[in-house]
Enzyme design. Structure first.
Site, PDB file in Angstrom:
ATOM      1  N   LYS A  90      -2.349 -13.911   3.069  1.00 16.27           N
ATOM      2  CA  LYS A  90      -0.800 -14.044   2.893  1.00 16.27           C
ATOM      3  C   LYS A  90      -0.708 -15.579   2.753  1.00 16.27           C
ATOM      4  O   LYS A  90      -1.082 -16.500   3.425  1.00 16.27           O
ATOM      5  CB  LYS A  90      -0.213 -13.793   4.538  1.00 16.27           C
ATOM      6  CG  LYS A  90       1.426 -13.963   4.527  1.00 16.27           C
ATOM      7  CD  LYS A  90       1.861 -13.498   5.748  1.00 16.27           C
ATOM      8  CE  LYS A  90       3.523 -13.563   5.647  1.00 16.27           C
ATOM      9  NZ  LYS A  90       3.979 -14.649   5.714  1.00 16.27           N
TER      10      LYS A  90
ATOM     11  N   SER B  69      11.376  -8.980   4.297  1.00 17.33           N
ATOM     12  CA  SER B  69      10.356  -9.669   4.931  1.00 17.33           C
ATOM     13  C   SER B  69       9.051  -8.773   5.641  1.00 17.33           C
ATOM     14  O   SER B  69       9.515  -7.578   5.188  1.00 17.33           O
ATOM     15  CB  SER B  69      10.886 -10.421   5.862  1.00 17.33           C
ATOM     16  OG  SER B  69      11.451  -9.586   6.995  1.00 17.33           O
TER      17      SER B  69
ATOM     18  N   CYS C 166     -10.530 -58.244  17.290  1.00 17.16           N
ATOM     19  CA  CYS C 166     -11.272 -57.002  17.363  1.00 17.16           C
ATOM     20  C   CYS C 166     -11.167 -56.524  18.760  1.00 17.16           C
ATOM     21  O   CYS C 166     -11.403 -57.053  19.894  1.00 17.16           O
ATOM     22  CB  CYS C 166     -12.711 -57.150  17.035  1.00 17.16           C
ATOM     23  SG  CYS C 166     -13.640 -55.694  17.547  1.00 17.16           S
TER      24      CYS C 166
ATOM     25  N   GLU D 201       3.959 -15.164  -5.321  1.00 16.58           N
ATOM     26  CA  GLU D 201       4.026 -16.257  -4.319  1.00 16.58           C
ATOM     27  C   GLU D 201       3.913 -17.444  -5.321  1.00 16.58           C
ATOM     28  O   GLU D 201       2.797 -17.643  -6.017  1.00 16.58           O
ATOM     29  CB  GLU D 201       2.897 -16.448  -3.496  1.00 16.58           C
ATOM     30  CG  GLU D 201       3.263 -17.061  -2.078  1.00 16.58           C
ATOM     31  CD  GLU D 201       4.166 -16.414  -1.011  1.00 16.58           C
ATOM     32  OE1 GLU D 201       4.957 -15.410  -1.513  1.00 16.58           O
ATOM     33  OE2 GLU D 201       4.682 -17.241  -0.192  1.00 16.58           O
TER      34      GLU D 201
HETATM   35  S1  IVH Z   1       4.191  -8.547   0.126  1.00 17.85           S
HETATM   36  C1  IVH Z   1       7.746  -6.085   1.467  1.00 17.85           C
HETATM   37  N1  IVH Z   1       2.167  -9.915   0.206  1.00 17.85           N
HETATM   38  O1  IVH Z   1       5.216 -13.642   2.944  1.00 17.85           O
HETATM   39  C2  IVH Z   1       6.685  -6.836   1.154  1.00 17.85           C
HETATM   40  N2  IVH Z   1       4.177 -10.949   0.599  1.00 17.85           N
HETATM   41  O2  IVH Z   1       7.458 -12.087   4.992  1.00 17.85           O
HETATM   42  C3  IVH Z   1       6.801  -8.035   0.337  1.00 17.85           C
HETATM   43  N3  IVH Z   1       3.493 -13.512   1.265  1.00 17.85           N
HETATM   44  O3  IVH Z   1       7.818 -14.740   1.534  1.00 17.85           O
HETATM   45  C4  IVH Z   1       5.963  -8.973   0.603  1.00 17.85           C
HETATM   46  N4  IVH Z   1       1.514 -13.599   0.582  1.00 17.85           N
HETATM   47  O4  IVH Z   1       6.314 -14.056  -0.208  1.00 17.85           O
HETATM   48  C5  IVH Z   1       3.283  -9.935   0.218  1.00 17.85           C
HETATM   49  N5  IVH Z   1      -0.112 -11.059  -0.258  1.00 17.85           N
HETATM   50  C6  IVH Z   1       1.373 -10.950   0.125  1.00 17.85           C
HETATM   51  C7  IVH Z   1       1.969 -12.399   0.318  1.00 17.85           C
HETATM   52  C8  IVH Z   1       3.363 -12.293   0.815  1.00 17.85           C
HETATM   53  C9  IVH Z   1       2.610 -14.414   1.064  1.00 17.85           C
HETATM   54  C10 IVH Z   1       4.959 -13.790   1.668  1.00 17.85           C
HETATM   55  C11 IVH Z   1       6.296 -13.353   0.932  1.00 17.85           C
HETATM   56  C12 IVH Z   1       7.322 -13.423   1.825  1.00 17.85           C
HETATM   57  C13 IVH Z   1       6.502 -13.229   3.197  1.00 17.85           C
HETATM   58  C14 IVH Z   1       6.716 -11.932   3.724  1.00 17.85           C
END
Ligand code: IVH
Length: 682
Positions: free
Chosen positions: A119, A89, A413, A177
């Site tokens: 994200k 994570s 109404c 994702e």
């Molecule tokens: S990088 C170690 N990049 O966020 C790093 N994660 O807690 C690995 N997520 O469920 C993840 N957009 O799938 C990364 N641009 C992005 C992301 C992303 C969404 C999600 C990921 C995971 C959570 C990370």
């Protein structure tokens, strides 16, 4: 004998591989690059040829064939997959400065480049390619062990079943994702409701997760899922890139989609600027994000930084305020709109949603209220996404108090006490009193004065209420007599002399509006701006619209049978005709006639989608819109890859940066004038 079976099998097999390659290539052009090179018909022909070949030789069907995207037979259950490299994570930080300090200390350097990415609020997946062929897809699960969803993932059109290009590692694990775009999510929910499903998805993330985790891959195939890749689990090949950005570029060469809104930024300032940019773009982005991720761009530096506990030291997430919140329903009010529609609205204990305090949320209509079974006292999940009004997503049933109160269907109404009715085939309950219902009268006058209608500046809801309450107006025609009553106006509470003068001037100015605006301003049901404009263009004068038969109205381009019927009925009613005739008797108005526009075929703006931002010196926003539309342009409120020009006036908003990021051509006011001139409107 079937000619396909008769032919030389080695030739057929070669053709089969050629077809798969071509289909893979065109699929990528269409679904990832949004830039098809062949027509749909030509694509279908290739696809059919492959299907026929495979039918004749079922032994040649492999899971990576494009024909297998429709979904295979249902599974018994999900197999478990242990991730060879744990899916970690990311640490959430309140301030990027804190993250940058840790990174620069760890690396003993101050100038650091970060890969900055949205994200995306979806489902994390691991995709394993062996010699360029997708062999396994799995969910993240607890990070160590997830569920195998290969058959489901294969149905995602933008996910390559076979990598393009060359130089693929023997084994490559791509991380990314899987998500659903907001528009696709809304369409999916609407379709589920139409099919009579009681429950819909609360948000795009649930929709993506629920669609991917279907034991029947054929259901997944029907769901509009998408993929953005954002990392690698294992599989370093020779001449592997040295930065994250290069790795993403390599992914794209291989046909793996990546997020187009990602950037490389430098230091804390760069991260902050990106944060602000993305925050201001949040409502316009086509997908849901819950924040952004910053990752050290240099891959060797990542190795040096390593990991702590369950997260890497080289990445951090900055979260946005959530789009959803829990709160309680304090009451359910019924609002009466200008067309008499009764809308239940939940009155909520104030709660912050996506950075805004929300006190009301729409329940759309009584059918929806019944379906969601919202009661006073309930704890509900509210959601506010993009520019849309906040809505109640669902009730948290486990929290329902014993004394929660159901709201009965209205039998009268709430504004005028008059009768209500529900027409055949409609879900909406309406007050039938028309303009004798004060709420409808107020709504109609506000609509008449609104920006896209007669554009009477300064005549908002509060003023309209005041004028009605004081008996200074009883309908929209009375507005044009107000100038004879400036004394009682000035005597009104909250209306100084200056504001009375301004209001009267704005009313006078509205005499210049043309037929299209006038027709729209009348507030005929189902007659929006576009329909009003089509009617004005077709008939040219109000007299012709008023006298037109239903058939003739139906024959107007872009006017549907429902709207045509409404227009015809509107002008058959004595009260409506009397009101319109009083307005038409007003001197010096432009309402009787349509403004003639010459659509310049071949003009660079014809058919182009343009977006306006900032202030123009020569025109108001409305004037600019009218001019551009007169030249055949479509003026849109939001930017996309398909936007032809962004027209940027003084102090442009966040759209400017967004356009730059999208690579949309930007015109300043003088460039716009140059483009418009010589093609002036008649
Ligand atoms: S990088 C170690 N990049 O966020 C790093 N994660 O807690 C690995 N997520 O469920 C993840 N957009 O799938 C990364 N641009 C992005 C992301 C992303 C969404 C999600 C990921 C995971 C959570 C990370």
């Amino acid at each position: 004998m079937d000619p396909l079976q008769a032919a030389d099998p080695s030739l057929l097999l070669a053709r089969l591989h050629q077809l798969r390659d071509q289909i893979g290539y065109h699929n990528h052009r269409y679904h990832v690059l949004d830039a098809p090179e062949i027509t749909d018909d030509a694509y279908d022909a290739l696809f059919r040829e492959l299907q026929e070949l495979e039918q004749a030789h079922p032994e040649w069907i492999t899971p990576d064939s494009p024909t297998q995207r429709v979904g295979t037979a249902p599974l018994e259950g999900f197999a478990k997959v242990v991730h060879r490299v744990a899916m970690l994570s990311i640490d959430t930080v309140a301030d990027v400065a804190e993250f940058h300090r840790r990174v620069s200390e760890g690396l003993g350097a101050s100038e650091i480049d970060y890969a900055a990415e949205p994200k995306i609020d979806g489902v994390a997946v691991s995709l394993i390619y062996r010699d360029g062929v997708l062999v396994q897809a799995a969910t993240r699960g607890d990070g160590r062990e997830g569920e195998e969803v290969t058959a489901q993932a294969r149905t995602i059109q933008s996910l390559p079943l076979r990598l393009l290009g060359a130089g693929h590692p023997e084994r490559l694990e791509v991380r990314g994702e899987i998500f659903m775009r907001l528009d696709a999510f809304e369409r999916l929910n609407a379709a589920l409701l139409e099919r009579g499903e009681k429950r819909v998805f609360a948000n795009p993330r649930n929709a993506a997760a629920g669609s991917l985790r279907q034991l029947d891959p054929r259901i997944t195939a029907q769901r509009p899922l998408q993929l953005y890749c954002h990392g690698v689990g294992e599989g370093i090949a020779a001449d592997w890139p040295t930065t994250h950005a290069q790795m993403m570029a390599r992914f794209r060469e291989w046909g793996l989609p990546t997020c187009p809104d990602a950037e490389v930024v430098r230091g804390v300032e760069g991260c902050r600027a990106y944060y602000q940019k993305l925050e201001s773009m949040r409502d316009q982005l086509p997908y849901e994000i819950d924040g952004m991720v910053f990752k050290v761009n240099d891959l060797a530096s990542r190795e040096r930084l390593g990991f702590v506990a369950r997260a890497p030291r080289w990445a951090a997430a900055c979260k946005f305020p959530s789009r959803e919140a829990l709160t309680t329903v304090e009451g359910i009010d019924i609002q009466v709109g200008r067309t008499g529609a009764l809308t239940p609205v939940a009155r909520l204990a104030p709660v912050g949603v996506g950075g805004v305090t929300v006190t009301n949320a729409t329940l759309h209509n009584f059918e929806e209220l019944a379906r969601k079974d919202v009661r006073v006292g309930d704890t509900v999940r509210v959601r506010r996404a993009g520019d849309v009004i906040p809505e109640v997503v669902e009730v948290v049933l486990a929290q329902r108090p014993a004394d929660a109160v159901e709201i009965p269907l209205p039998t009268a109404c709430p504004e005028c006490g008059g009768a209500v009715a529900r027409s055949e085939g409609e879900v909406v309950i309406r007050c039938v009193a028309g303009f004798s219902c004060p709420a409808q009268l107020k709504g109609a006058i506000c609509h008449f004065a609104s920006r896209k209608a007669m554009n009477i500046d300064g005549l908002g809801e509060e003023r309209v209420e005041l004028l009605l309450a004081q008996g200074l107006i009883a309908d929209v025609a009375d507005l044009y007599q107000l100038h004879t009553r400036s004394e009682p106006l000035v005597a009104l509470e909250r209306m100084g002399e200056k504001s009375v003068t301004n209001l009267l001037a704005a009313i006078e100015a509205s005499r210049e509006r043309d037929l299209a605006r006038f027709l729209f301003a009348l507030g005929i049901r189902d007659v929006g701006e576009a329909t009003a404009a089509s009617l004005a263009r077709h008939f040219g004068s109000i007299a012709a619209v008023m006298e037109a038969g239903e058939d003739e109205l139906q024959g107007v381009a872009d006017v549907g049978p429902v709207a045509a019927g409404r227009v015809w009925h509107f002008f058959r009613e004595a009260r409506n005709r009397a009101l319109v005739n009083r307005l038409l008797a007003e001197p010096g108005t432009g309402w009787h006639q349509a403004t003639l526009r010459v659509v310049a075929d071949g003009h660079p703006l014809a058919g182009a989608t343009v977006v306006l931002t900032g202030t123009l010196a020569a025109w108001t926003r409305q004037e600019a819109k009218a001019r551009l539309e007169g030249l055949g342009a479509k003026v849109s409120g939001s930017l996309s890859k398909r936007t032809r020009y962004l027209i940027a006036g003084e102090s442009p908003g966040s759209k400017l940066a967004q356009a730059q990021a999208l690579g949309v051509e930007i015109l300043d006011e003088s460039a716009l004038l140059a483009l418009v001139q010589g093609h002036a409107l008649a």
